[in-house]
Design a protein around this motif. Structure first.
Motif, mmCIF file in Angstrom:
data_model
loop_
_atom_site.group_PDB
_atom_site.id
_atom_site.type_symbol
_atom_site.label_atom_id
_atom_site.label_comp_id
_atom_site.label_asym_id
_atom_site.label_seq_id
_atom_site.Cartn_x
_atom_site.Cartn_y
_atom_site.Cartn_z
ATOM 1 N N GLN A 47 27.961 -34.959 -30.689
ATOM 2 C CA GLN A 47 27.817 -34.902 -32.147
ATOM 3 C C GLN A 47 26.892 -36.008 -32.663
ATOM 4 O O GLN A 47 26.304 -35.880 -33.748
ATOM 5 C CB GLN A 47 29.189 -35.005 -32.826
ATOM 6 C CG GLN A 47 30.232 -34.025 -32.295
ATOM 7 C CD GLN A 47 29.739 -32.597 -32.251
ATOM 8 O OE1 GLN A 47 29.173 -32.089 -33.228
ATOM 9 N NE2 GLN A 47 29.955 -31.930 -31.113
ATOM 10 N N VAL A 48 26.764 -37.086 -31.881
ATOM 11 C CA VAL A 48 25.834 -38.154 -32.269
ATOM 12 C C VAL A 48 24.406 -37.619 -32.210
ATOM 13 O O VAL A 48 23.599 -37.832 -33.124
ATOM 14 C CB VAL A 48 26.009 -39.376 -31.347
ATOM 15 C CG1 VAL A 48 24.989 -40.461 -31.689
ATOM 16 C CG2 VAL A 48 27.433 -39.921 -31.447
ATOM 17 N N PHE A 49 24.088 -36.920 -31.143
ATOM 18 C CA PHE A 49 22.761 -36.303 -31.015
ATOM 19 C C PHE A 49 22.551 -35.257 -32.102
ATOM 20 O O PHE A 49 21.466 -35.152 -32.688
ATOM 21 C CB PHE A 49 22.620 -35.662 -29.631
ATOM 22 C CG PHE A 49 21.313 -34.957 -29.414
ATOM 23 C CD1 PHE A 49 20.212 -35.636 -28.902
ATOM 24 C CD2 PHE A 49 21.165 -33.607 -29.718
ATOM 25 C CE1 PHE A 49 18.997 -34.986 -28.711
ATOM 26 C CE2 PHE A 49 19.965 -32.945 -29.527
ATOM 27 C CZ PHE A 49 18.866 -33.639 -29.019
ATOM 28 N N ARG A 86 10.430 -38.066 -28.807
ATOM 29 C CA ARG A 86 10.207 -39.514 -28.758
ATOM 30 C C ARG A 86 11.520 -40.293 -28.705
ATOM 31 O O ARG A 86 11.534 -41.460 -28.309
ATOM 32 C CB ARG A 86 9.392 -39.960 -29.976
ATOM 33 C CG ARG A 86 7.959 -39.436 -29.997
ATOM 34 C CD ARG A 86 7.193 -40.036 -31.157
ATOM 35 N NE ARG A 86 5.794 -39.593 -31.188
ATOM 36 C CZ ARG A 86 5.366 -38.520 -31.802
ATOM 37 N NH1 ARG A 86 6.234 -37.764 -32.486
ATOM 38 N NH2 ARG A 86 4.090 -38.184 -31.774
ATOM 39 N N GLU A 87 12.624 -39.674 -29.135
ATOM 40 C CA GLU A 87 13.930 -40.348 -29.138
ATOM 41 C C GLU A 87 14.640 -40.237 -27.789
ATOM 42 O O GLU A 87 15.715 -40.813 -27.618
ATOM 43 C CB GLU A 87 14.817 -39.741 -30.224
ATOM 44 C CG GLU A 87 14.283 -39.901 -31.638
ATOM 45 C CD GLU A 87 15.164 -39.208 -32.660
ATOM 46 O OE1 GLU A 87 16.233 -39.757 -32.999
ATOM 47 O OE2 GLU A 87 14.781 -38.093 -33.100
ATOM 48 N N LEU A 88 14.037 -39.497 -26.864
ATOM 49 C CA LEU A 88 14.683 -39.269 -25.576
ATOM 50 C C LEU A 88 14.026 -40.138 -24.491
ATOM 51 O O LEU A 88 12.814 -40.360 -24.526
ATOM 52 C CB LEU A 88 14.590 -37.793 -25.195
ATOM 53 C CG LEU A 88 15.154 -36.802 -26.219
ATOM 54 C CD1 LEU A 88 15.087 -35.388 -25.681
ATOM 55 C CD2 LEU A 88 16.584 -37.159 -26.609
ATOM 56 N N PRO A 89 14.795 -40.647 -23.553
ATOM 57 C CA PRO A 89 16.221 -40.364 -23.380
ATOM 58 C C PRO A 89 17.079 -41.110 -24.397
ATOM 59 O O PRO A 89 16.772 -42.240 -24.765
ATOM 60 C CB PRO A 89 16.503 -40.881 -21.974
ATOM 61 C CG PRO A 89 15.519 -41.990 -21.784
ATOM 62 C CD PRO A 89 14.275 -41.547 -22.498
ATOM 63 N N VAL A 131 21.099 -37.916 -22.945
ATOM 64 C CA VAL A 131 20.410 -36.699 -23.368
ATOM 65 C C VAL A 131 18.921 -36.927 -23.108
ATOM 66 O O VAL A 131 18.350 -37.916 -23.582
ATOM 67 C CB VAL A 131 20.662 -36.405 -24.861
ATOM 68 C CG1 VAL A 131 20.071 -35.054 -25.236
ATOM 69 C CG2 VAL A 131 22.157 -36.444 -25.170
ATOM 70 N N LEU A 132 18.267 -36.025 -22.363
ATOM 71 C CA LEU A 132 16.925 -36.322 -21.896
ATOM 72 C C LEU A 132 16.081 -35.068 -21.702
ATOM 73 O O LEU A 132 16.596 -33.956 -21.653
ATOM 74 C CB LEU A 132 17.000 -37.110 -20.589
ATOM 75 C CG LEU A 132 17.981 -36.571 -19.542
ATOM 76 C CD1 LEU A 132 17.249 -35.955 -18.391
ATOM 77 C CD2 LEU A 132 18.905 -37.680 -19.061
ATOM 78 N N ARG A 133 14.795 -35.294 -21.572
ATOM 79 C CA ARG A 133 13.879 -34.211 -21.254
ATOM 80 C C ARG A 133 13.939 -33.933 -19.756
ATOM 81 O O ARG A 133 14.220 -34.859 -18.964
ATOM 82 C CB ARG A 133 12.445 -34.584 -21.664
ATOM 83 C CG ARG A 133 12.309 -35.014 -23.124
ATOM 84 C CD ARG A 133 10.863 -35.050 -23.581
ATOM 85 N NE ARG A 133 9.993 -35.858 -22.743
ATOM 86 C CZ ARG A 133 9.787 -37.164 -22.896
ATOM 87 N NH1 ARG A 133 10.427 -37.813 -23.871
ATOM 88 N NH2 ARG A 133 8.966 -37.814 -22.109
ATOM 89 N N PRO A 134 13.675 -32.707 -19.323
ATOM 90 C CA PRO A 134 13.777 -32.377 -17.890
ATOM 91 C C PRO A 134 12.974 -33.308 -16.995
ATOM 92 O O PRO A 134 13.439 -33.684 -15.905
ATOM 93 C CB PRO A 134 13.250 -30.935 -17.828
ATOM 94 C CG PRO A 134 13.578 -30.365 -19.167
ATOM 95 C CD PRO A 134 13.391 -31.499 -20.135
ATOM 96 N N VAL A 175 12.555 -31.455 -30.804
ATOM 97 C CA VAL A 175 11.184 -31.016 -31.016
ATOM 98 C C VAL A 175 10.313 -31.674 -29.955
ATOM 99 O O VAL A 175 10.182 -32.897 -29.917
ATOM 100 C CB VAL A 175 10.680 -31.384 -32.423
ATOM 101 C CG1 VAL A 175 9.248 -30.880 -32.624
ATOM 102 C CG2 VAL A 175 11.605 -30.824 -33.488
ATOM 103 N N ASP A 176 9.714 -30.872 -29.093
ATOM 104 C CA ASP A 176 8.891 -31.404 -28.008
ATOM 105 C C ASP A 176 7.492 -31.758 -28.521
ATOM 106 O O ASP A 176 7.135 -31.487 -29.676
ATOM 107 C CB ASP A 176 8.819 -30.381 -26.872
ATOM 108 C CG ASP A 176 8.556 -31.045 -25.528
ATOM 109 O OD1 ASP A 176 8.348 -32.270 -25.504
ATOM 110 O OD2 ASP A 176 8.565 -30.338 -24.500
ATOM 111 N N SER A 177 6.682 -32.334 -27.645
ATOM 112 C CA SER A 177 5.341 -32.780 -28.035
ATOM 113 C C SER A 177 4.447 -31.627 -28.470
ATOM 114 O O SER A 177 3.469 -31.835 -29.202
ATOM 115 C CB SER A 177 4.678 -33.531 -26.870
ATOM 116 O OG SER A 177 4.643 -32.700 -25.712
ATOM 117 N N ASP A 178 4.783 -30.407 -28.014
ATOM 118 C CA ASP A 178 3.992 -29.242 -28.421
ATOM 119 C C ASP A 178 4.514 -28.586 -29.685
ATOM 120 O O ASP A 178 4.062 -27.508 -30.080
ATOM 121 C CB ASP A 178 3.943 -28.211 -27.288
ATOM 122 C CG ASP A 178 5.335 -27.730 -26.881
ATOM 123 O OD1 ASP A 178 6.329 -28.123 -27.524
ATOM 124 O OD2 ASP A 178 5.429 -26.967 -25.895
#
Length: 645
Positions: free
Chosen positions: A341-343, A351-354, A389-392, A506-509
């Motif tokens: 719920q924080v995320f 940009r906030e990940l990880p 929480v992170l990008r692949p 929201v990813d870089s693309d």
């Protein structure tokens, strides 16, 4: 290349050695070899093996070999029981991590005298060196055999087997037992055995069934190994946290409060506070964000995560779980759905990940009453829980960071040397029952995790059906003083729950993407860790984590004021220090301090008071002589800062 000579021919194998019909080849095989692994499957020494098989011979030094050996020792026990008490009914007798047990239905109470008699009969069976032979029967013949032998529990077990099951038995002399095996090739290999205790156990663990008598034992190939084991067991009993943890007043339990709900006394509470503050500070250095979430939630939250379906029986539920017209809450058994719920609090960018979230979480699990044990298995506990929480593409680096942190923490407290690693995977046969997600998702997650572990050089064993319901995990297993393994730290890869909670970034693309999640702990459960630390150090915790670091011992009343002046100086530097100002002899004060495992004692008499010094006695180094307070402070502060152990 190894060569084995049989009466008919000579055979060569790539594997260390090969065993075929042990009845003919026993003289060619060392008694130290107790089983064989054929094409990855453990088999008994009496089974005929394919000449083209890849064969590896196993000894008791391997886990698989020891398991076969212990299982065979359980059969020797059962044979001894049937010889001395023929009316006894047999149930099951498995190997376990610490040895073996067998459950019996008998009107004869298995007292210490009975156990001694059974040990004597087991030694006779070992001396007879009976060949252990495997044979199979069709279902009707198997039922007839067990009915003829008046073994109702065996009949029940056969009836419960699937229709296409192979029904196998093992014979040693006059004794026959229903068993899947495998076993050693003869009873003569069990050179040393000790029956350790007898307890009650319900048939199939169901309290509605009959109470049986469970006899525990240990067995070894040599008497020296048994002697060493029994000596180690006695030492382990001296270190048992359930004994010395209570004696040193770290914790207690109260019947009116309940099982699995220990009271942490001031010493225990202080030690856990020290560890907790250290972990929280260490995680902050590594970029973790501290959270504090509720201890309970509506069932709606657990339904989203899947815990309501998979963990409901182990949860403490407040309200009627089946009444959909009213709100129903449950105490949390884990923190992940809360931290998500924080995320989800606002829209997130790549940009906030990880995003590393950490929390000292109080959790509740409705464990079975028979599973409770001191601080190791409890119903309410505190854990150093965290979710990343992170990008692949960040998965490998972040997993490495979690592993490095866990290893650093375990090494610092002195536990890493007794740890091993288990790659816990799913069981495809339980898809949709225990596990969520598709086979493709699981294969992908496990493949990714395997690549990471192999790249990091982690030496692990695979644990099938040990995964979490949402993903594979690395379990760091700790072996306690009794040789039993428990999971102390986990690092889990989760590719399922983020989607269930609608977590996106929201990813870089500019596209919305679903993140990966790592579930992890740094030190695991604090209560369990405290238990292990008490056992690891026999109650003499390292100075940096000791609840009382220094005790000042004034010899007479005239030295008390100076003792408190010294205490004030030490306390100002953050030391945990007490003054023993009781009207007792200095000898008794010293003995009490030693028994309570305090790292340092400072004795103060006329000489020390007049010279503005203290007489230092170290728990580790003994009498260190007179020192100025500043010199003592300089030494102990370095020891604490370096977390020496």
């Amino acid at each position: 290349m190894f060569k084995v000579v049989f009466p008919e021919k000579v055979m060569e194998f790539e594997a260390p050695l090969s065993v075929f019909d042990a009845a003919r080849a026993a003289e060619l095989v060392s008694r130290a070899h107790v089983a064989a692994e054929v094409n990855g499957t453990v088999v008994g020494m009496t089974q005929v093996l394919d000449a083209d098989a890849e064969v590896k011979l196993l000894t008791c030094e391997s886990a698989a070999g020891k398991h076969v050996f212990n299982h065979s020792a359980a059969h020797v026990l059962a044979q001894a029981v049937k010889r001395l008490y023929p009316a006894t009914k047999l149930t099951i007798g498995p190997a376990i991590e610490s040895g073996f047990y067998y459950d019996f239905d008998s009107e004869i109470p298995f007292t210490a005298e009975v156990l001694a008699a059974l040990e004597g009969e087991m030694k006779k069976i070992v001396k007879e060196n009976l060949l252990i032979e495997r044979f199979e029967l069709p279902r009707d013949e198997a039922l007839a055999l067990m009915s003829e032998k008046e073994e109702p529990y065996k009949v029940q077990l056969i009836n419960e087997l699937p229709e296409d099951a192979v029904i196998s038995f093992y014979r040693q002399g006059e004794f026959v037992d229903l068993c899947a095996g495998p076993h050693i090739f003869s009873t003569g290999a069990v050179k040393a055995v000790k029956l350790t205790q007898c307890t009650g156990a319900y048939w199939k663990g169901d309290q509605n069934n009959k109470m049986l008598q469970r006899v525990y034992g240990v067995a070894f190939p040599t008497k020296d190994e048994l002697k060493a084991h029994l000596e180690a067991l006695e030492e382990a009993k001296k270190r048992d946290h359930n004994k010395i943890g209570r004696e040193l007043e770290y914790f207690t339990t109260v019947d009116s409060i309940g099982q699995g709900l220990p009271i942490l006394l001031p010493k225990g509470a202080r030690t856990i506070q020290i560890l907790q503050r250290w972990i929280e500070d260490e995680e902050q250095k590594r970029g973790y964000l501290l959270t504090k979430t509720p201890l309970m939630a509506k069932r709606d939250l657990y339904r989203i995560s899947g815990h309501w379906d998979h963990y409901r029986d182990g949860m403490f539920i407040l309200g009627d779980a089946d009444d959909e017209t009213k709100e129903c809450f449950a105490l949390r058994p884990m923190t992940c759905p809360f931290q998500y719920q924080v995320f989800l609090n606002k829209k997130r960018s790549y940009r906030e990940l990880p995003m590393r979230l950490g929390e000292t979480s109080t959790l509740f699990r409705n464990e079975e009453s028979g599973e409770m044990h001191g601080l190791i298995r409890v119903r309410q506990f505190t854990i150093s829980e965290g979710h990343l929480v992170l990008r692949p593409e960040q998965l490998e680096e972040e997993f490495h960071g979690c592993l490095e942190l866990a290893k650093y923490v375990l090494d610092t407290v002195g536990m890493l040397e007794n740890c091993s690693f288990r790659f816990s995977q799913w069981d495809p046969a339980r898809a949709g029952i225990k596990y969520e997600g598709t086979a493709e998702q699981w294969e992908h997650a496990q493949s990714v995790m395997k690549d990471i572990l192999d790249k990091l050089g982690v030496k692990y064993e695979v644990g099938i059906d040990e995964a979490a319901f949402y993903g594979p995990k690395l379990d760091i297993q700790y072996k306690n003083v009794f040789g039993k393994e428990d999971t102390i730290v986990t690092i889990q890869i989760d590719m399922l729950l983020a989607e269930k909670f609608g977590m996106e970034y929201v990813d870089s693309d500019g596209q919305m993407k679903t993140p990966y999640i790592i579930h992890r702990t740094s030190l695991g459960c604090y209560e369990r860790t405290l238990a292990y630390l008490i056992e690891r150090y026999a109650g003499a915790l390292p100075t940096w984590m000791s609840p009382e670091q220094v005790r000042i011992l004034p010899i007479g009343d005239e030295h008390i004021d100076y003792a408190y002046e010294v205490k004030k100086q030490l306390a100002a530097k953050g030391l945990r220090v007490e003054v023993d100002d009781r009207n007792e002899t200095i000898g008794k004060k010293i003995r009490n301090t030693q028994l309570e495992k305090v790292p340092y004692m400072l004795v103060i008499g006329d000489n020390e008071m007049n010279a503005d010094t203290v007489a230092v006695r170290s728990r580790r180094d003994g009498d260190k002589g007179a020192q100025s307070v500043d010199a003592f402070l300089a030494d102990i502060l370095v020891e604490i800062a370096e977390k020496r152990r």
